[in-house]
Design a protein around this motif. Structure first.
Motif, mmCIF file in Angstrom:
data_model
loop_
_atom_site.group_PDB
_atom_site.id
_atom_site.type_symbol
_atom_site.label_atom_id
_atom_site.label_comp_id
_atom_site.label_asym_id
_atom_site.label_seq_id
_atom_site.Cartn_x
_atom_site.Cartn_y
_atom_site.Cartn_z
ATOM 1 N N ASN A 1 81.762 -15.338 -89.595
ATOM 2 C CA ASN A 1 82.423 -14.694 -88.464
ATOM 3 C C ASN A 1 82.111 -13.215 -88.296
ATOM 4 N N VAL A 2 81.559 -12.567 -89.296
ATOM 5 C CA VAL A 2 81.336 -11.124 -89.260
ATOM 6 C C VAL A 2 79.863 -10.837 -89.525
ATOM 7 N N ARG A 3 79.299 -9.947 -88.686
ATOM 8 C CA ARG A 3 77.905 -9.535 -88.870
ATOM 9 C C ARG A 3 77.767 -8.051 -88.530
ATOM 10 N N PHE A 4 76.918 -7.346 -89.281
ATOM 11 C CA PHE A 4 76.540 -5.975 -88.980
ATOM 12 C C PHE A 4 75.048 -5.953 -88.679
ATOM 13 N N MET A 5 74.662 -5.220 -87.601
ATOM 14 C CA MET A 5 73.265 -5.149 -87.182
ATOM 15 C C MET A 5 72.835 -3.684 -87.125
ATOM 16 N N LEU A 6 71.657 -3.399 -87.636
ATOM 17 C CA LEU A 6 71.090 -2.046 -87.572
ATOM 18 C C LEU A 6 69.714 -2.159 -86.932
ATOM 19 N N ASP A 7 69.526 -1.500 -85.773
ATOM 20 C CA ASP A 7 68.272 -1.570 -85.020
ATOM 21 C C ASP A 7 67.639 -0.187 -84.904
ATOM 22 N N TYR A 8 66.314 -0.178 -85.040
ATOM 23 C CA TYR A 8 65.531 1.021 -84.738
ATOM 24 C C TYR A 8 64.548 0.667 -83.630
ATOM 25 N N LEU A 9 64.483 1.511 -82.579
ATOM 26 C CA LEU A 9 63.621 1.245 -81.437
ATOM 27 C C LEU A 9 62.689 2.425 -81.187
ATOM 28 N N HIS A 10 61.435 2.099 -80.855
ATOM 29 C CA HIS A 10 60.490 3.108 -80.371
ATOM 30 C C HIS A 10 59.961 2.621 -79.035
ATOM 31 N N GLY A 11 60.140 3.430 -77.982
ATOM 32 C CA GLY A 11 59.745 3.024 -76.649
ATOM 33 C C GLY A 11 58.740 3.956 -76.011
ATOM 34 N N ASP A 12 57.873 3.362 -75.197
ATOM 35 C CA ASP A 12 56.858 4.117 -74.465
ATOM 36 C C ASP A 12 56.895 3.641 -73.018
ATOM 37 N N ILE A 13 57.262 4.530 -72.098
ATOM 38 C CA ILE A 13 57.363 4.177 -70.693
ATOM 39 C C ILE A 13 56.269 4.915 -69.937
ATOM 40 N N SER A 14 55.374 4.133 -69.325
ATOM 41 C CA SER A 14 54.300 4.682 -68.511
ATOM 42 C C SER A 14 54.680 4.513 -67.048
ATOM 43 N N LYS A 15 54.828 5.638 -66.338
ATOM 44 C CA LYS A 15 55.336 5.557 -64.974
ATOM 45 C C LYS A 15 54.802 6.715 -64.147
ATOM 46 N N GLN A 16 54.457 6.427 -62.899
ATOM 47 C CA GLN A 16 54.064 7.493 -61.996
ATOM 48 C C GLN A 16 55.177 7.736 -60.988
ATOM 49 N N GLN A 17 55.150 8.907 -60.378
ATOM 50 C CA GLN A 17 56.273 9.347 -59.561
ATOM 51 C C GLN A 17 56.537 8.416 -58.386
ATOM 52 N N SER A 18 55.515 7.864 -57.784
ATOM 53 C CA SER A 18 55.644 6.901 -56.688
ATOM 54 C C SER A 18 54.371 6.086 -56.622
ATOM 55 N N SER A 19 54.363 5.071 -55.737
ATOM 56 C CA SER A 19 53.177 4.218 -55.654
ATOM 57 C C SER A 19 51.965 4.971 -55.128
ATOM 58 N N THR A 20 52.191 6.066 -54.411
ATOM 59 C CA THR A 20 51.080 6.843 -53.856
ATOM 60 C C THR A 20 50.894 8.181 -54.555
ATOM 61 N N SER A 21 51.695 8.464 -55.596
ATOM 62 C CA SER A 21 51.566 9.711 -56.340
ATOM 63 C C SER A 21 51.348 9.388 -57.812
ATOM 64 N N ALA A 22 50.258 9.896 -58.357
ATOM 65 C CA ALA A 22 49.917 9.623 -59.752
ATOM 66 C C ALA A 22 50.542 10.617 -60.714
ATOM 67 N N VAL A 23 51.492 11.425 -60.241
ATOM 68 C CA VAL A 23 52.153 12.387 -61.122
ATOM 69 C C VAL A 23 52.880 11.639 -62.235
ATOM 70 N N ASN A 24 52.664 12.087 -63.476
ATOM 71 C CA ASN A 24 53.231 11.410 -64.641
ATOM 72 C C ASN A 24 54.756 11.582 -64.680
ATOM 73 N N ALA A 25 55.467 10.454 -64.640
ATOM 74 C CA ALA A 25 56.929 10.489 -64.727
ATOM 75 C C ALA A 25 57.412 9.629 -65.889
ATOM 76 N N GLY A 26 56.548 9.469 -66.886
ATOM 77 C CA GLY A 26 56.877 8.609 -68.008
ATOM 78 C C GLY A 26 57.676 9.324 -69.083
ATOM 79 N N SER A 27 57.913 8.613 -70.189
ATOM 80 C CA SER A 27 58.705 9.181 -71.280
ATOM 81 C C SER A 27 58.491 8.372 -72.539
ATOM 82 N N LYS A 28 58.973 8.919 -73.633
ATOM 83 C CA LYS A 28 58.994 8.233 -74.919
ATOM 84 C C LYS A 28 60.381 8.426 -75.530
#
Length: 543
Positions: free
Chosen positions: A504-531
């Protein structure tokens, strides 16, 4: 007198007579004397025969008397024994069977359950609490990135309580309310007309999570069948078919959540059927809006929405299995047949988005925004998984198609369909040796039951598990065009340590590393990503 003695006496008399005749040496012995001797001998023989007959009759009578006495003794003993048993029964009555109208209270897996004695009618209390605490190290790539930060903190992810049960054996029901989402904010992963699906004033996805009726009395083709309707968790996709109490990570992969929330997922109104046996599962449902969708025609702020409807289908199975191994494969399909329409602007939109596989902060890092003129959407996917002893592996991949041909009178006009895709792969290993069991009714794997639950007095340490996952979701299409979508591409790596204290009882420990590649709009290649990097812990209690 015995026959031998009689014969000896006769012989002796005969000898005496003969000796007398010899001594007398009388030549004049007459025939009369001989005849007399013969007559006497004959009489002795008759007496001998009579004595033998009497002896045999006496022996038979004695045996008969003994047999009758023995039979009488047995009969008398049986009679006395019966009398003793009757007396004992009268003193201590035999316990009778419980009447069918009686009730039996049990605690399977610590779930309070009340059933009639024949187990045909039951009601049980069920609950789960998932409380998350965590923090982010978020790094926007540029000043054009939105958001610029993520907030650390805590979230009561789920807080459900309700009843489940059955009546007359074949009718099953559930009524469960979720008070969770205390800091979820807007958090919906698929929305229409600017109103997130499942959103309720005050934030989060609180509301009726289950309220359905299911009939399981049909058993065609050697399997089991359920016909059900109401608000329910649809067993669509492998990850969603796995209970949130049993998933390896604190959150499911983004691709599955985005797909499910188009026309499936939690809090969903639906009617349909599923059939299964030990090797195969087949199900199909017609679906409607979630319990939090606003569809009042008189509502202006927020604007009312017409009700959406869609459909799902899934076929999956466990074709190879043994004592220590199993293999699962499946395919999924989902259709948004009629998107909701904004009753004020007449817009038909669909938003695909998700938070970075954690629910501490309500902000989505990838999002299509409101896609205009959506006339429908389709999602197709494949799934596979397997176990070998304490090892488990699982993966899914999904392809999305969004049609933009609705006649709303709003731009853009005649835009081509959009296509997105994504998937995940994950593995887990139970260090203490337990195995994830297969659940044929959901065509998914269940949670770990510790062989030695944690106990300071008993010496058990529960079950320990390590897991890893990589997931990806691409919400970019037709970039460099005005009709394109720059929703972003997200890749997240997750490592987990799970401690199953007991059932009935559980403890969970998660570590996450994320990489988001995104441009400002479909017609603008300005980098709007993050990590980002994040660490979070969940305290889970469920029964």
């Amino acid at each position: 007198m015995s026959r031998t003695r009689i014969a000896a006496t006769a012989i002796g008399l005969a000898g005496a007579l003969a000796a007398s005749q010899a001594q007398a040496q009388s030549a004049s012995s007459s025939e009369q004397e001989i005849a007399l001797l013969k007559q006497q001998l004959k009489m002795l023989e008759q007496k001998l025969d009579k004595l033998q007959s009497q002896t045999a009759a006496n022996t038979a009578a004695t045996a008969k008397a003994k047999a009758e006495a023995k039979a009488e003794a047995k009969a008398e003993a049986r009679s006395e024994a019966k009398a003793a048993v009757a007396s004992a029964n009268a003193a201590v009555p035999v316990k009778a069977a419980a009447p069918a109208s009686g009730v039996v209270v049990t605690m399977p897996n610590n779930r309070p359950t009340i059933c009639t004695a024949d187990e045909q009618n039951c009601i049980a209390i069920t609950s789960r609490v998932h409380w998350d605490v965590g923090g982010y190290n978020y790094r926007p790539n540029t000043a054009f990135t939105s958001p610029q930060q993520l907030d650390s903190g805590e979230n009561l992810r789920r807080a459900r309580i309700g009843v489940v049960g059955k009546f007359f054996g074949d009718w099953n029901y559930a009524l469960i309310y979720d008070f969770g989402g205390s800091s979820d904010g807007f958090g919906g992963t698929a929305s229409a007309g600017g109103t997130p699906v499942g959103f309720l004033p005050g934030g989060g996805t609180s509301g009726v999570e289950n309220a359905y009726l299911s009939y399981t009395g049909l058993k065609p083709f050697g399997g089991k069948m359920a016909i059900e309707a109401g608000i329910m968790d649809l067993a669509w996709t492998l990850d969603e078919s796995t209970s949130s109490n049993d998933i390896l990570f604190m959150e499911r992969a983004s691709v599955g959540l985005i797909a499910q929330n188009i026309a499936a997922g939690d809090f969903r109104s639906a009617v349909g059927t599923r059939w299964w046996n030990d090797q195969l599962w087949v199900g199909a449902y017609v679906t409607g809006p979630t319990t939090g969708a606003i569809h009042s025609a008189s509502s202006i702020n927020p604007p009312g929405m017409t009700e959406q409807y869609g459909a799902t289908a899934r076929i999956a199975g466990n074709p190879i299995s043994g004592k220590d191994y199993s293999l699962h494969i499946g395919a999924d399909a989902e259709w948004l047949i009629q998107p909701p329409r904004n009753l004020v602007t007449q817009a038909q939109t669909l938003t695909l988005s998700d938070r970075p596989e954690l629910r501490i902060d309500p902000t989505s890092l990838i999002s299509t925004g409101a896609i205009a003129n959506v006339s429908g959407a389709q999602v197709y996917g494949v799934e596979a998984a397997g176990t070998y002893g304490p090892f488990i592996a699982q993966g899914e991949y999904y392809w999305f198609n969004v049609d933009r041909t609705a006649n709303t009178g709003l731009p853009p006009f005649g835009a081509p369909s959009l296509k997105f895709d994504g998937g995940y792969a994950q593995v887990g290993y139970v260090l203490t040796g337990e195995t994830h069991p297969y659940n044929p009714a959901a065509a998914a794997y269940g949670g770990i039951k510790p062989a030695n639950p944690f106990s300071l007095t008993g010496g058990g340490w529960g079950a320990w598990e390590i897991a890893g996952r990589v997931s990806t979701m691409n919400l970019n299409d037709q970039l460099a065009t005005a009709a394109g979508i720059a929703g972003g591409r997200q890749t997240i790596y997750t490592a987990a340590l799970n401690w199953y204290v007991n059932n009935n009882v559980r403890f969970m420990l998660d570590y996450l590393h994320g990489d988001i590649s995104k441009q400002q709009s479909s017609t603008s290649a300005v980098n709007a990503g993050s990590k980002f990097d994040a660490i979070a812990m969940r305290t889970q209690v469920a029964f």
